[in-house]
Design an enzyme around this catalytic site. Sequence first.
Site, PDB file in Angstrom:
ATOM      1  CD  GLU A 153      -2.462  -1.145   2.827  1.00 17.39           C
ATOM      2  OE1 GLU A 153      -2.358  -0.144   3.557  1.00 17.39           O
ATOM      3  OE2 GLU A 153      -3.101  -2.143   3.137  1.00 17.39           O
ATOM      4  CE  LYS A 179       5.307   5.003   7.185  1.00 20.50           C
ATOM      5  NZ  LYS A 179       4.833   6.280   7.703  1.00 20.50           N
ATOM      6  CG  ASP A 216       4.151  12.641   4.905  1.00 24.02           C
ATOM      7  OD1 ASP A 216       4.139  12.373   6.125  1.00 24.02           O
ATOM      8  OD2 ASP A 216       4.965  13.415   4.390  1.00 24.02           O
ATOM      9  CE1 TYR A 257      -8.352   8.260  -0.431  1.00 24.89           C
ATOM     10  CE2 TYR A 257      -6.712   9.825   0.374  1.00 24.89           C
ATOM     11  CZ  TYR A 257      -7.643   9.435  -0.568  1.00 24.89           C
ATOM     12  OH  TYR A 257      -7.852  10.231  -1.669  1.00 24.89           O
ATOM     13  CE  LYS A 284       9.779   7.163   6.330  1.00 27.63           C
ATOM     14  NZ  LYS A 284       9.337   7.583   7.652  1.00 27.63           N
ATOM     15  CB  CYS A 306      22.365  42.840 -15.343  1.00 22.96           C
ATOM     16  SG  CYS A 306      22.691  41.111 -15.775  1.00 22.96           S
ATOM     17  CB  CYS A 324      25.456  42.015 -19.182  1.00 18.01           C
ATOM     18  SG  CYS A 324      23.769  42.618 -18.981  1.00 18.01           S
ATOM     19  CB  CYS A 382      22.512  39.851 -20.709  1.00 17.92           C
ATOM     20  SG  CYS A 382      22.815  39.046 -19.124  1.00 17.92           S
TER      21      CYS A 382
HETATM   22  S1  IVH Z   1      -0.479   0.315   9.019  1.00 17.71           S
HETATM   23  C1  IVH Z   1      -0.039  -2.330  12.413  1.00 17.71           C
HETATM   24  N1  IVH Z   1      -0.700   1.362   6.628  1.00 17.71           N
HETATM   25  O1  IVH Z   1       2.510   5.070   9.205  1.00 17.71           O
HETATM   26  C2  IVH Z   1       0.190  -1.380  11.304  1.00 17.71           C
HETATM   27  N2  IVH Z   1       0.171   2.724   8.354  1.00 17.71           N
HETATM   28  O2  IVH Z   1       4.878   4.347  10.763  1.00 17.71           O
HETATM   29  C3  IVH Z   1      -0.155   0.000  11.640  1.00 17.71           C
HETATM   30  N3  IVH Z   1       0.712   5.009   7.664  1.00 17.71           N
HETATM   31  O3  IVH Z   1       1.106   5.553  12.372  1.00 17.71           O
HETATM   32  C4  IVH Z   1      -0.073   0.985  10.574  1.00 17.71           C
HETATM   33  N4  IVH Z   1       0.063   4.788   5.569  1.00 17.71           N
HETATM   34  O4  IVH Z   1       0.150   6.900  10.412  1.00 17.71           O
HETATM   35  C5  IVH Z   1      -0.317   1.571   7.894  1.00 17.71           C
HETATM   36  N5  IVH Z   1      -0.991   2.173   4.455  1.00 17.71           N
HETATM   37  C6  IVH Z   1      -0.623   2.368   5.725  1.00 17.71           C
HETATM   38  C7  IVH Z   1      -0.130   3.599   6.178  1.00 17.71           C
HETATM   39  C8  IVH Z   1       0.275   3.742   7.504  1.00 17.71           C
HETATM   40  C9  IVH Z   1       0.547   5.622   6.487  1.00 17.71           C
HETATM   41  C10 IVH Z   1       1.280   5.655   8.849  1.00 17.71           C
HETATM   42  C11 IVH Z   1       0.425   5.574  10.071  1.00 17.71           C
HETATM   43  C12 IVH Z   1       1.269   4.949  11.135  1.00 17.71           C
HETATM   44  C13 IVH Z   1       2.634   5.163  10.595  1.00 17.71           C
HETATM   45  C14 IVH Z   1       3.561   4.084  11.119  1.00 17.71           C
END
Ligand code: IVH
Length: 708
Positions: A145, A147, A149, A255, A351, A448, A451, A472
């Site tokens: 999935e 991650k 932010d 989400y 990451k 400038c 020039c 220039c």
């Molecule tokens: S799962 C047991 N899935 O990352 C697993 N976390 O570093 C718990 N986060 O606090 C988290 N996208 O805020 C999960 N697709 C995703 C995520 C996600 C962002 C964040 C979340 C968590 C942090 C952990």
Amino acid sequence: MTDDALRQRLLALRTEIEAHNHRYYVLDDPSVSDAHYDRLMADLQAIEHDHPDWVTPDSPTQRVGAAPAGHFAPVRHAVRMLSLGNAFEDQDILAFDERVTGILLESGLLTPTGQVDQADGPQHELFPAPGAGKQPAHGVAYVAEYKFDGLAVSLRYEQGRLTQAATRGDGSEGEDITANIRTLRSVPLRLHGDAAPAVLEVRGEVLMARADFARLNEQQLARREKPFVNPRNAAAGSLRQLDPQVTAQRPLRFYAYGWGQIQDAAGHDLRPRATQAAMLDWLAGFGFAVSPGRQHCRGAAELLRFYAAVGAARASLPYDIDGVVYKVDDLRAQEVLGFVARAPRFAIAHKFPAQEETTRLLGIDVQVGRTGALTPVARLQPVFVGGVTVTNATLHNEDEIHRKDVRIGDTVIVRRAGDVIPEVVGPVLELRPADALPFDLLAVCPVCPVCGSAIERLEGEAITRCTGGLFCPAQRKQTLWHAASRKALDIDGLGDKLIEQLVDGGRVSTLADLYGLGELELSTYPRMGQKSAQNLVQAIDQSRRPPLSRLLYALGIRHVGDTTARDVARHFGSMQAIMDASEDDLLQVPDVGPVVAASIRRFFAEAHNREVVAALQAAGVEPQADVAPAGAKPLAGKTLVLTGTMPTLTRDEATRRILAAGGKVSGSVSRKTAWVVAGDEAGSKLAKAEELGVPVLDEAGLLALLSG
Ligand code: IVH
């Protein structure tokens, strides 16, 4: 209307409004106009006004119900909110997968042949196919999935109603942000359908899309309030408002990617589906936007491929992500793997290199651009950000520096996203030294810096410019570099270092001079071997018969981009006709407005520009009329989206051909997209196309379309 009928109407209105919210905020696919939506809301409000005893907390009118709070009450999480272990290197992922495979083999949940232990019935495949040897044939099944932010939150539903929303806090105890979360229209106040368990905790991320963030910052500035530094901070600041009225004005999204407590009416824990993926689908059925872009992967190699594809598509996603997350799909396997400390052993975050870092602003230099714009450039203490070491970053213009209140000596936030030029986002005010120095362009550069020509700042413009034009050297170099670029004359091998030497040595001052360069001469320049000199001369030679549009674009006329150049070239058919055109003539070209027309006129009114065109002609450069496609336009009215790398066509070439066939090229996939053309390493756009059912073509398919 009888009370009964009125009540029916009220319930119908609530259902309809929530359905529109779902389509708009979760599915991204609105089906009614704003006006229609507003009318439904007004009707509902009117009924509730006359019958205050009918108002319930899950009514769409009650999203912004609560009065400002004095503080956020603590909330104990029924099930701890965990964090994830982080990985940065491919090796970490290989080790993770090995660990997971090892534990699962040892547990007997899977056998070396890849068979799942089927004691309690096979609902799915933990490993897809049997294979010999110790490692199962296709590796462990994962869900990968994004991650996100943003900020992790937990939403608690009892009897299908949203009763509490909390931040993660330290994982055991967070803060009660229910009133604020209720204002997010992507969060259902009541779960859809009637199969909701007695207790359901949904976990996921609250975030702000980049476009929404940009709009919010414009509003902040218009109200003379401080802009937010990035979408994450804006989302955090918006969620931490004591007054939910303020949060309601902020475009936040939710989400879902997980869950906490799930119980039946007797208080027994439930696990309604067997896999992570099926659980998420189950949550989607209750009306949540669920982790878009997720994908099944098997084994480490596929995880790494997902990482690379998402990394490449990252900059074109509508929101920031800071990595991807891999989760073992099978929930029994998740249980066997368990936890270490505060992180699960069944999941890991992979990451991306950070896109933002802090560093010291050592000084501000002023550079001169192609059109003479004086651009302040930050000189930075070198910092690793966005995957490269950054020592310079743009500050755009003087106003921007003052607006952001950036001073020399500050610790600043530097951002480099995708391939974009690194920029200074803003200062970290807490770390400002007493002697930090404000920047004054006129004091540093009264003329400038390259020039010595006078500089001017036109009324209403943010940019100060050198008035030297092609006198220039800085503008000359930039103009040449632009002319050689891919969308212009596409002269391979003419890099900025060589241009610098050619201009500084007085050998080249205009585009036409390039055509006089010989192999022998070029091979005397540093880092120019005989072979590269030969290649360059050949490339220059090949650019002698460019389409008129490209030559026009190559001249670097202000406000004339490649699309405008094409429109103008098609309309007039020859350089002479363009040079002779009056502003009125130019205004006849579709999509050419007064600013562009005036700019083209001004350019050719300058004798030295006409001389360059004459010199080009003398050097044997013969532009070819842009062929308007004969007869039918096979792609008229169609919008296509390009993604990934195609085997032979470059992105520009494909775009040019689609436009020539009457089609449009868009950067994002929607239901209106006619086709997505996907090459290698296609990323999220391909996923989106599949999600929306938009047909996908490869290069061969595109070529077939183009030929009608
Ligand atoms: S799962 C047991 N899935 O990352 C697993 N976390 O570093 C718990 N986060 O606090 C988290 N996208 O805020 C999960 N697709 C995703 C995520 C996600 C962002 C964040 C979340 C968590 C942090 C952990």
